[in-house]
Design an enzyme around this catalytic site. Structure first.
Site, short mmCIF file in Angstrom:
data_model
loop_
_atom_site.label_atom_id
_atom_site.label_comp_id
_atom_site.label_asym_id
_atom_site.label_seq_id
_atom_site.Cartn_x
_atom_site.Cartn_y
_atom_site.Cartn_z
N TYR A 55 -99.93 -79.25 13.85
CA TYR A 55 -100.27 -80.75 14.00
C TYR A 55 -99.40 -81.46 14.61
CZ TYR A 55 -97.48 -80.80 9.48
OH TYR A 55 -96.44 -80.82 8.50
N GLU A 56 -99.82 -82.75 14.57
CA GLU A 56 -99.39 -83.98 15.63
C GLU A 56 -98.96 -83.56 17.06
OE1 GLU A 56 -99.40 -86.40 13.97
OE2 GLU A 56 -99.19 -85.89 11.90
N GLY A 57 -100.06 -82.74 17.68
CA GLY A 57 -100.12 -82.53 18.87
C GLY A 57 -99.26 -80.99 18.95
#
Length: 590
Positions: free
Chosen positions: A439-441
């Site tokens: 997550y978050e890229g």
């Protein structure tokens, strides 16, 4: 499972390695002197060990529960722990005084966040998401919205979220469909569905302030037509009291591999009232303030899970009796020796320990640059700070979380068969750590960001400055005989990274697949180099210290230079192999 915050190591980094007291000219630094920092760190360490750590396994076993009305109940004890957290003023540490914050430095917030995330990663995400939402509103919202929402978010009465991902689009936000219809009063009606929303619905706070990406009717296609909106769970009256429930609801809780104690929600917006943050069609710029904050927070999670996994594996290795040391019995009065006598067990523990301490040093170094970027009046200093933050964020997010997961698996391996049994708790660290790589890229995207945008920005100004600092630091370290291996390790890593960077410039521009195909190894090569840099700064900071702490530091750093740094050659070899063998096969050949 147990956790004891590494307060001594944190204080060494802040007091000696970074010498944060030398920045008294920056706002808030004088209020966080050494005695104050020590008291704050000790209190948080106590809160983590006594309150949050015991709830870690509870959250994993119970998870969150969703009722028919879309309300989410968090695991037993989570809400009470949150109440203790806000009563203690912990949510106010780094926020601005004008909104009820204490205005203390960001680096201190990072140190506290590391402790909280180690103690209970799922719980830590509830206040953690709020900090990112606070940052985005602070930078981009108008004064009316700031005054309306920030004080309650700062004191913890309300929490925040970020809503980006939709069922059909994750990384490619240009495809999002959530729409915003303008109303006569300046508000917007938000309609659409968002998925994977951490802390999207829960019972721990009075209100939840969602930051939502949506497309205003008639806006351009792609990322140029995206706007950012505040969408509260409950409407807020003019006097600050809560009004009617906004038509935004959790439609489903995701069944996940880990972080069971955090509510990961499918959020349905059915004409929910929203308020534009910043300019129309400039939402991605505003959201990236939150994303960058979140990416550093996720990098921190990689370190945090590595730390708690290490602590528990170390305890087990000292206690577990099995086999004899190859050089002769150590526990001569017992039937066997503790497994920590075995070289392979020590290999696993030292791999993790040398990563943890090096990564912690790098994380706090970047956090200090963040303070400088936001608070300094020196334009040159701010430029350096912003360069380093941009350059190091994808490195830390990708490398720290990859290694955090690997280290959790290694710590589990120390336990042997017991590591595979749920009651020992090691599988939770592995399962929880896994999401941080995604997550978050996702980490592959971080590698592409590093290679495609960060190393070439401003004609390579940031990475050239980093190379210069590495050379200067290696020369300084080389003056200390006991740090000979530190100098050699940093020079080896830096030279490999320099070689890889030249190769990227020559071969990546002529064939973008070369850059993309080599980006992951480049990110890891950069991560090893950055940790070698961190270890050299720590070694230099020890000065003439001859304490046991200092001796152990040098042994740990030497291990990193001798056993981890040589991996740069493998990464460099793979980078130079280019993309031909991964791209020449036809799709149907796989």
């Amino acid at each position: 499972m147990d956790y004891k915050a590494p307060v001594k190591d944190i204080e060494f980094l802040l007091n000696q390695t970074l010498n944060v007291d030398a920045y008294q000219n920056l706002a808030g630094f004088a209020d966080a002197d050494q005695d104050t920092r020590s008291a704050i760190l000790e209190e948080m360490a106590k809160f983590c060990s006594e309150v949050l750590t015991p709830l870690n396994k509870v959250g994993d076993h119970q998870g969150c529960k969703l009722d028919a009305d879309g309300n989410v109940t968090t695991p037993d004890g989570f809400k009470d722990a949150y109440n203790q957290y806000i009563e203690g003023g912990w949510s106010t540490i780094g926020a601005l005084p004008e909104f009820g914050g204490q205005g203390l430095p960001y680096y201190l917030s990072v140190a506290l966040s590391e402790m909280v995330s180690s103690a209970n990663m799922s719980w830590a995400m509830y206040p953690g998401l709020s900090r990112g939402a606070y940052a985005a509103i602070l930078v981009h919202a108008n004064d009316e919205l700031k005054q309306k929402y920030l004080p309650k978010m700062v004191d913890g009465t309300w929490t925040g979220t970020m809503n980006l991902t939709e069922p059909h689009c994750g990384t490619d936000l240009g495809l999002l469909r959530t729409k915003a219809v303008p109303n006569a009063d300046g508000s917007y009606d938000i309609t659409g569905q968002k998925i994977f929303i951490s802390a999207g619905e829960h019972d721990m706070a009075e209100n939840i302030i969602h930051l939502v990406l949506a497309r205003i009717e008639g806006a351009p296609e792609g990322t140029k037509g995206i706007s950012l909106f505040i969408v509260p769970k409950f409407m807020v009256n003019e006097d600050g009291s809560l009004g009617a429930r906004n038509p935004v609801k959790c439609g489903k809780l995701e069944e996940k591999m880990g972080i069971h104690g955090n509510a990961t929600c499918v959020m349905n917006y059915d004409g929910a009232k929203g308020y534009l943050v910043g300019e129309a069609n400039k939402g991605l710029k505003a959201m990236f303030v939150m994303m960058n904050e979140a990416r550093l927070g996720v990098a921190l999670q990689g370190l945090a899970q590595s730390e708690i996994a290490y602590q528990n594996a170390l305890t087990y290795a000292k206690d577990r009796i099995q086999g004899r040391a190859l050089t002769g019995a150590v526990n001569k009065d017992g039937p066997a020796d503790p497994i920590i006598v075995h070289p392979d067990v020590r290999r696993m523990l030292m791999d993790i320990k040398s990563f943890n301490e090096g990564a912690r040093g790098l994380l706090y170094w970047v956090a200090l640059w963040s303070d400088i970027a936001h608070l300094s009046d020196d334009k040159k200093q701010k430029e350096i700070a912003e360069d380093y933050m941009a350059l190091m964020t994808p490195v830390m997010k990708g490398y720290f979380t990859d290694k955090g997961f690997d280290n959790a698996v290694m710590a589990q391996q120390v336990y042997g068969g017991h590591g595979f049994i749920e009651e020992w708790g090691m599988s939770q660290f592995v399962r929880d750590a896994r999401i941080a790589m995604i997550y978050e890229g996702a980490n592959g995207v971080q590698a592409l960001d590093l290679v495609g945008r960060k190393i070439g920005a401003n004609n390579g100004r940031a990475i050239q400055r980093f190379f210069g600092e590495c050379d200067k630091l290696a020369n300084e370290v080389g003056k200390r005989g006991e740090l000979k291996k530190f100098k050699e390790g940093l020079k080896t890593a830096k030279n490999a990274l320099f070689d890889a960077s030249l190769w990227m410039m020559k071969n990546g521009l002529t064939n973008f697949n070369n850059a993309a195909g080599s980006s992951y190894d480049y990110m890891h090569l950069f991560g090893i180099t950055a940790l070698a840099f961190s270890w050299c700064k720590q070694g230099l900071a020890l000065g003439n210290d001859n304490s046991e702490f200092a001796k152990t530091k040098i042994k740990t750093g030497t291990y990193f230079m001798e056993r981890i740094v040589p991996m740069v050659d493998a990464h460099l070899g793979k980078i130079k192999a280019g993309s031909k063998t991964m791209m020449e096969m036809g799709v149907d050949e796989f």
